[in-house]
Design a protein around this motif. Structure first.
Motif, mmCIF file in Angstrom:
data_model
loop_
_atom_site.group_PDB
_atom_site.id
_atom_site.type_symbol
_atom_site.label_atom_id
_atom_site.label_comp_id
_atom_site.label_asym_id
_atom_site.label_seq_id
_atom_site.Cartn_x
_atom_site.Cartn_y
_atom_site.Cartn_z
ATOM 1 N N MET A 194 0.851 -1.196 0.000
ATOM 2 C CA MET A 194 0.000 0.000 0.000
ATOM 3 C C MET A 194 0.878 1.234 0.000
ATOM 4 S SD MET A 194 -3.016 1.031 2.652
ATOM 5 C CE MET A 194 -3.948 2.538 2.405
ATOM 6 N N ASP A 195 0.511 2.232 -0.798
ATOM 7 C CA ASP A 195 1.301 3.452 -0.904
ATOM 8 C C ASP A 195 1.190 4.268 0.379
ATOM 9 O OD1 ASP A 195 2.038 2.750 -3.430
ATOM 10 O OD2 ASP A 195 0.383 3.850 -4.373
ATOM 11 N N THR A 196 2.280 4.946 0.722
ATOM 12 C CA THR A 196 2.307 5.850 1.884
ATOM 13 C C THR A 196 2.109 7.276 1.415
ATOM 14 O OG1 THR A 196 4.708 6.000 1.713
ATOM 15 C CG2 THR A 196 3.817 4.300 3.185
ATOM 16 N N PHE A 197 1.269 8.007 2.135
ATOM 17 C CA PHE A 197 0.990 9.399 1.821
ATOM 18 C C PHE A 197 1.635 10.298 2.876
ATOM 19 C CE2 PHE A 197 -2.443 6.931 -0.009
ATOM 20 C CZ PHE A 197 -2.470 7.398 -1.311
ATOM 21 N N LEU A 198 1.721 11.574 2.586
ATOM 22 C CA LEU A 198 2.268 12.551 3.533
ATOM 23 C C LEU A 198 1.315 12.702 4.711
ATOM 24 C CD1 LEU A 198 3.557 15.242 1.010
ATOM 25 C CD2 LEU A 198 4.899 13.549 2.245
ATOM 26 N N ASP A 199 1.884 12.613 5.936
ATOM 27 C CA ASP A 199 1.090 12.714 7.168
ATOM 28 C C ASP A 199 0.833 14.181 7.468
ATOM 29 O OD1 ASP A 199 -0.127 12.458 9.570
ATOM 30 O OD2 ASP A 199 1.380 11.110 10.447
ATOM 31 N N PHE A 200 -0.449 14.527 7.576
ATOM 32 C CA PHE A 200 -0.805 15.937 7.823
ATOM 33 C C PHE A 200 -0.347 16.387 9.206
ATOM 34 C CE2 PHE A 200 -4.025 14.660 4.655
ATOM 35 C CZ PHE A 200 -3.671 15.535 3.653
ATOM 36 N N GLN A 250 -2.996 19.090 -15.317
ATOM 37 C CA GLN A 250 -4.013 19.322 -14.298
ATOM 38 C C GLN A 250 -3.398 19.559 -12.925
ATOM 39 O OE1 GLN A 250 -6.766 16.099 -13.969
ATOM 40 N NE2 GLN A 250 -7.937 17.026 -12.296
ATOM 41 N N PHE A 251 -2.308 18.921 -12.592
ATOM 42 C CA PHE A 251 -1.754 18.980 -11.240
ATOM 43 C C PHE A 251 -0.442 19.746 -11.161
ATOM 44 C CE2 PHE A 251 -4.590 15.353 -10.985
ATOM 45 C CZ PHE A 251 -5.169 15.503 -9.743
ATOM 46 N N LEU A 252 0.441 19.574 -12.118
ATOM 47 C CA LEU A 252 1.788 20.107 -11.951
ATOM 48 C C LEU A 252 1.844 21.626 -11.862
ATOM 49 C CD1 LEU A 252 3.994 17.754 -14.162
ATOM 50 C CD2 LEU A 252 3.615 17.720 -11.707
ATOM 51 N N PRO A 253 1.120 22.406 -12.676
ATOM 52 C CA PRO A 253 1.221 23.873 -12.529
ATOM 53 C C PRO A 253 0.817 24.360 -11.147
ATOM 54 C CG PRO A 253 0.247 23.304 -14.632
ATOM 55 C CD PRO A 253 0.307 22.042 -13.837
ATOM 56 N N SER A 254 -0.318 23.880 -10.634
ATOM 57 C CA SER A 254 -0.748 24.320 -9.305
ATOM 58 C C SER A 254 0.198 23.817 -8.220
ATOM 59 C CB SER A 254 -2.168 23.827 -9.036
ATOM 60 O OG SER A 254 -2.232 22.412 -9.094
ATOM 61 N N MET A 255 0.726 22.604 -8.413
ATOM 62 C CA MET A 255 1.672 22.089 -7.428
ATOM 63 C C MET A 255 2.955 22.908 -7.425
ATOM 64 S SD MET A 255 1.133 17.981 -8.004
ATOM 65 C CE MET A 255 2.689 17.639 -7.217
ATOM 66 N N ARG A 256 3.430 23.316 -8.579
ATOM 67 C CA ARG A 256 4.633 24.144 -8.620
ATOM 68 C C ARG A 256 4.388 25.501 -7.948
ATOM 69 N NH1 ARG A 256 5.090 21.942 -14.096
ATOM 70 N NH2 ARG A 256 6.816 20.429 -14.145
ATOM 71 N N GLU A 257 3.220 26.094 -8.194
ATOM 72 C CA GLU A 257 2.891 27.371 -7.559
ATOM 73 C C GLU A 257 2.792 27.218 -6.048
ATOM 74 O OE1 GLU A 257 2.237 31.338 -7.222
ATOM 75 O OE2 GLU A 257 2.843 30.196 -8.998
ATOM 76 N N SER A 258 2.131 26.144 -5.588
ATOM 77 C CA SER A 258 2.021 25.911 -4.146
ATOM 78 C C SER A 258 3.387 25.679 -3.526
ATOM 79 C CB SER A 258 1.121 24.700 -3.890
ATOM 80 O OG SER A 258 -0.190 24.938 -4.362
ATOM 81 N N ARG A 259 4.255 24.978 -4.276
ATOM 82 C CA ARG A 259 5.591 24.746 -3.720
ATOM 83 C C ARG A 259 6.372 26.042 -3.589
ATOM 84 N NH1 ARG A 259 10.836 23.727 -4.770
ATOM 85 N NH2 ARG A 259 11.801 21.994 -3.585
ATOM 86 N N TYR A 309 -0.231 22.173 0.284
ATOM 87 C CA TYR A 309 0.751 21.549 -0.605
ATOM 88 C C TYR A 309 0.758 20.027 -0.438
ATOM 89 C CZ TYR A 309 5.239 20.698 -2.920
ATOM 90 O OH TYR A 309 6.233 20.239 -3.756
ATOM 91 N N CYS A 310 0.682 19.585 0.829
ATOM 92 C CA CYS A 310 0.632 18.143 1.072
ATOM 93 C C CYS A 310 -0.636 17.525 0.504
ATOM 94 C CB CYS A 310 0.703 17.869 2.579
ATOM 95 S SG CYS A 310 2.319 18.217 3.300
ATOM 96 N N LEU A 311 -1.748 18.227 0.613
ATOM 97 C CA LEU A 311 -2.995 17.708 0.052
ATOM 98 C C LEU A 311 -2.888 17.545 -1.463
ATOM 99 C CD1 LEU A 311 -5.940 16.879 0.437
ATOM 100 C CD2 LEU A 311 -6.573 19.304 0.201
ATOM 101 N N GLN A 312 -2.284 18.529 -2.134
ATOM 102 C CA GLN A 312 -2.119 18.418 -3.590
ATOM 103 C C GLN A 312 -1.198 17.245 -3.957
ATOM 104 O OE1 GLN A 312 -0.868 22.106 -5.287
ATOM 105 N NE2 GLN A 312 -2.675 23.243 -4.586
ATOM 106 N N LEU A 313 -0.124 17.087 -3.183
ATOM 107 C CA LEU A 313 0.779 15.969 -3.471
ATOM 108 C C LEU A 313 0.076 14.629 -3.281
ATOM 109 C CD1 LEU A 313 4.103 17.183 -1.829
ATOM 110 C CD2 LEU A 313 3.582 17.077 -4.254
#
Length: 703
Positions: free
Chosen positions: A1-7, A115-124, A173-177
């Motif tokens: 099972m994949d691991t996600f970032l812990d909030f 769909q994801f990378l532009p907003s993720m780059r801005e959030s980062r 940012y974690c939610l988007q990732l």
């Protein structure tokens, strides 16, 4: 099972979170690079496929023009048209496949990244910026003095506000990732599935297309078989006619042609002297037709009438000029001097023209003239015998109407060395076994020789199955026509490679087995019992070299039996030299791997034995299979000299016609050997042995 970032770790901004965040960002960067590579290669594949489709379309256009070229032949025209239509539909299917591939791979993966990378780059960027501000606020708050209470309070409030802002940005940012990690699986799997579905649709459409064309292909296969038979018969007729004309007329000299069917027309080349310039000569083609003498200067010019009525002409030899072989035609109006290539041709022309003049004065009916002319020059009619198709001969025998291994009706393939018929699927499995086990050929597309067809008739499916399926094993069931290919392949390997179902002697010693099976192979080869030979080979015959000196066997046969014999490397066909009827046994062992040029310790091989016993059919068969006709034994005698020594006229006649030195180099000689072997296979009595009477004086000289 994949691991996600812990909030929660994200809020605490712990080293564990930073390590997980760095790993997640690295995976996304790696995924982006791999997706770009897949998109680039997909575009290259689509471009290459579209280029292939364009070239294929040009090829089909040329094929359509080629079809128009054969518009007079209905069989070829119908065949090419239907295949052209099928290939056109296949190109359309390929175009649809490329379009669906581009949408499935390029567009869907591009949508995932866009769909994801532009907003993720801005959030980062905001996350990194606010992180720097938080670090500055922490440092500033730590550096405040206790004496400056108001400034320390402002620094503390700034730190709390900055930390809260940083937490909000980090959580976003974690939610988007995490959302990207979830969505990427769905989009990637959907993209690959769409591509695979496009491939499935393409091959399914091709399968439906070929299934619809299957009745047409069967019809075309039968037409092709008939056309192949007609073509072979026509080629044989042309080659026989060519050989006859070559033997009769190819003497290197010009020939005077006389055609009785055209009313006694005489044709041939002559030199004609110009009436205006006596020293000018022109070579023309002359012919007599309807009491007229006609000539043509070249094939591009229309013929010209030289004399309208030969009854008003006279002809005589002309020896008063410098040129040789001249004769002259005279009439009331004009004269003409002609020159032949030789004295014989000049006499022939003079006699032929005089005959035409005499016939013009005769008062005979056209039917009588035709009969007289036809009786004067006989024309031989060459018509090769018509042979039945290989398919009809193979299926004529009982048991060959169904596949030997799965029982599918109407088999169209056969194994030459095993002597069985099989369906197309089982034939593919037999090919995978290797030619040392099974030599597969088509009954409709390949050419078959008389010996090979007779093997199918004498052995056949029932005989071979009685050997290779003689001892069934519980739990292993023979596949049917509807069984999967894996079951058929397993059965065929058990049957022919591992020989699990062949009768064996469990309590026998290996030495006794080699002796017994070697004896069986020798006796079966000697008598021509193909069933017994196939059984011995299937049981793995091996013989000790100690049998070489067994009484009653020639050194040639002793050598063949004395060496190690396995099922597919046997050389017992030298034993067939004792019996003319064992020609099929010789062919059977040759097809199963026997070395046609194997020789014993005296230097003699199978060809020497066949020549010694005067078996013309076997001599033809061995030569056709590549036997070395120049191989000399320890006494320096080759097969031809042995045939002359033993006075076997048929074999000596083969050399007198030049066949010994021409085997394998000329198709006409191959056909002649095929005729000999066909006669030996079906009617050996016709090959009666003729002995030359040797004089007593020759015997004395020999002694």
């Amino acid at each position: 099972m994949d691991t996600f970032l812990d909030f929660e770790e994200c809020v605490r901004d712990s080293p564990t979170f930073k390590q997980s965040l760095e790993k997640c960002e690295g995976e996304i960067a790696e995924l982006e690079g791999r997706v770009e590579k897949v998109k680039r290669l997909c575009n290259q594949m689509v471009d290459a496929g579209q280029n292939y489709s364009s070239c294929n379309q040009l090829f089909l256009s040329a094929l359509a023009e080629f079809t128009i070229y054969h518009k007079s032949d209905g069989v070829i025209l119908n065949c090419l048209r239907q295949f052209n239509q099928g290939l056109q539909e296949m190109i359309q299917f390929q175009t649809m496949l490329f379009d669906q591939t581009q949408r499935a791979i390029t567009q869907q993966l591009s949508n995932l990244l866009s769909q994801f990378l532009p907003s993720m780059r801005e959030s980062r960027r905001e996350f990194v910026r606010i992180g720097d501000d938080l670090e500055a606020a922490v440092v500033k708050n730590a550096q405040m003095s206790r004496l400056k209470a108001s400034e320390a309070e402002r620094a503390t409030h700034l730190l709390v506000a900055t930390r809260k802002c940083h937490q909000h940005f980090a959580l976003d940012y974690c939610l988007q990732l995490n959302n990207f990690r979830v969505q990427q699986k769905l989009d990637i799997l959907n993209s690959i599935f769409s591509y695979f579905h496009a491939q499935y649709t393409f091959f399914h459409q091709g399968f439906d297309l070929l299934r619809d064309l299957e009745p047409t292909m069967k019809t075309m296969a039968s037409q092709l078989s008939q056309l192949s038979s007609d073509c072979s018969a026509m080629k044989k007729d042309l080659e026989n006619t060519h050989l006859l004309v070559q033997q009769r007329d190819a003497s290197g000299e010009a020939v005077l042609v006389c055609n009785p069917s055209d009313g006694g027309t005489v044709q041939g080349p002559l030199f004609k002297r110009s009436r205006k310039k006596n020293k000018t000569w022109k070579r023309c083609w002359f012919s007599t037709e309807n009491n007229q003498l006609i000539y043509s200067k070249s094939h591009k010019e229309p013929p010209v009438v030289l004399f309208d009525d030969l009854r008003l002409c006279g002809i005589k030899s002309l020896d008063t000029i410098d040129r040789l072989f001249c004769f002259e035609l005279l009439s009331v109006q004009k004269c003409c001097v002609l020159q032949a290539d030789s004295e014989e041709l000049r006499s022939a022309w003079i006699n032929a023209v005089q005959t035409c003049i005499d016939k013009a004065y005769r008062d005979q009916s056209p039917e009588q003239n035709t009969q007289a002319k036809e009786s004067s020059i006989p024309v031989p009619a060459l018509a090769p015998p018509s042979h039945p198709p290989a398919l009809a001969v193979a299926l004529y025998c009982h048991g060959n109407q169904h596949c030997c291994d799965c029982g599918e009706p109407e088999p169209r393939w056969a194994s030459v060395n095993l002597g069985i018929t099989m369906c197309i699927e089982c034939s593919g499995i037999h090919r995978s076994l290797g030619v040392h086990l099974s030599k597969v050929r088509s009954l409709t597309l390949d050419s078959w020789e008389p010996e090979q067809l007779k093997l199918l008739c004498v052995l056949g499916n029932e005989v071979v199955n009685g050997i290779y399926e003689g001892c069934p094993i519980d739990g292993i069931q023979k596949p049917s026509a509807d069984s999967p290919r894996q079951d058929k392949e397993q059965w065929i390997r058990f049957k022919y490679v591992e020989k699990r179902f062949v009768k064996t002697y469990l309590d026998a010693s290996p030495e006794w087995m080699k002796q017994m099976l070697g004896q069986r192979l020798f006796e079966a080869s000697l008598s021509g019992d193909l069933k017994e030979m196939a059984s011995a080979l299937a049981e793995g015959a091996e013989v000790n070299s100690s049998d070489d000196k067994r009484e009653g066997r020639t050194p040639l046969i002793a050598s063949a039996i004395g060496r190690r014999l396995d099922p597919y490397r046997c050389f017992g066909f030298s034993a067939c030299a004792f019996n003319q009827g064992s020609l099929l046994a010789c062919e059977f062992l040759l097809q199963n791997g026997a070395n046609v040029n194997h020789r014993d310790h005296h230097g003699q091989g199978a060809l020497h034995a066949a020549a010694t016993h005067g078996h013309t059919g076997q001599v033809c068969l061995l030569l056709k299979r590549g036997a070395n006709q120049y191989a000399a034994d320890e006494k320096g005698n080759d097969p031809l000299s042995i045939a002359m020594e033993t006075a076997h006229a048929d074999i000596v006649t083969l050399d007198s016609e030049g066949f010994f030195g021409s085997v394998g180099d000329d198709e006409t000689f191959q056909d002649i050997f095929r005729d000999f072997s066909n006669m030996a296979s079906h009617d050996p009595d016709k090959l009666s042995r003729r002995q030359f009477a040797r004089s007593s004086e020759g015997d004395k000289q020999k002694n």
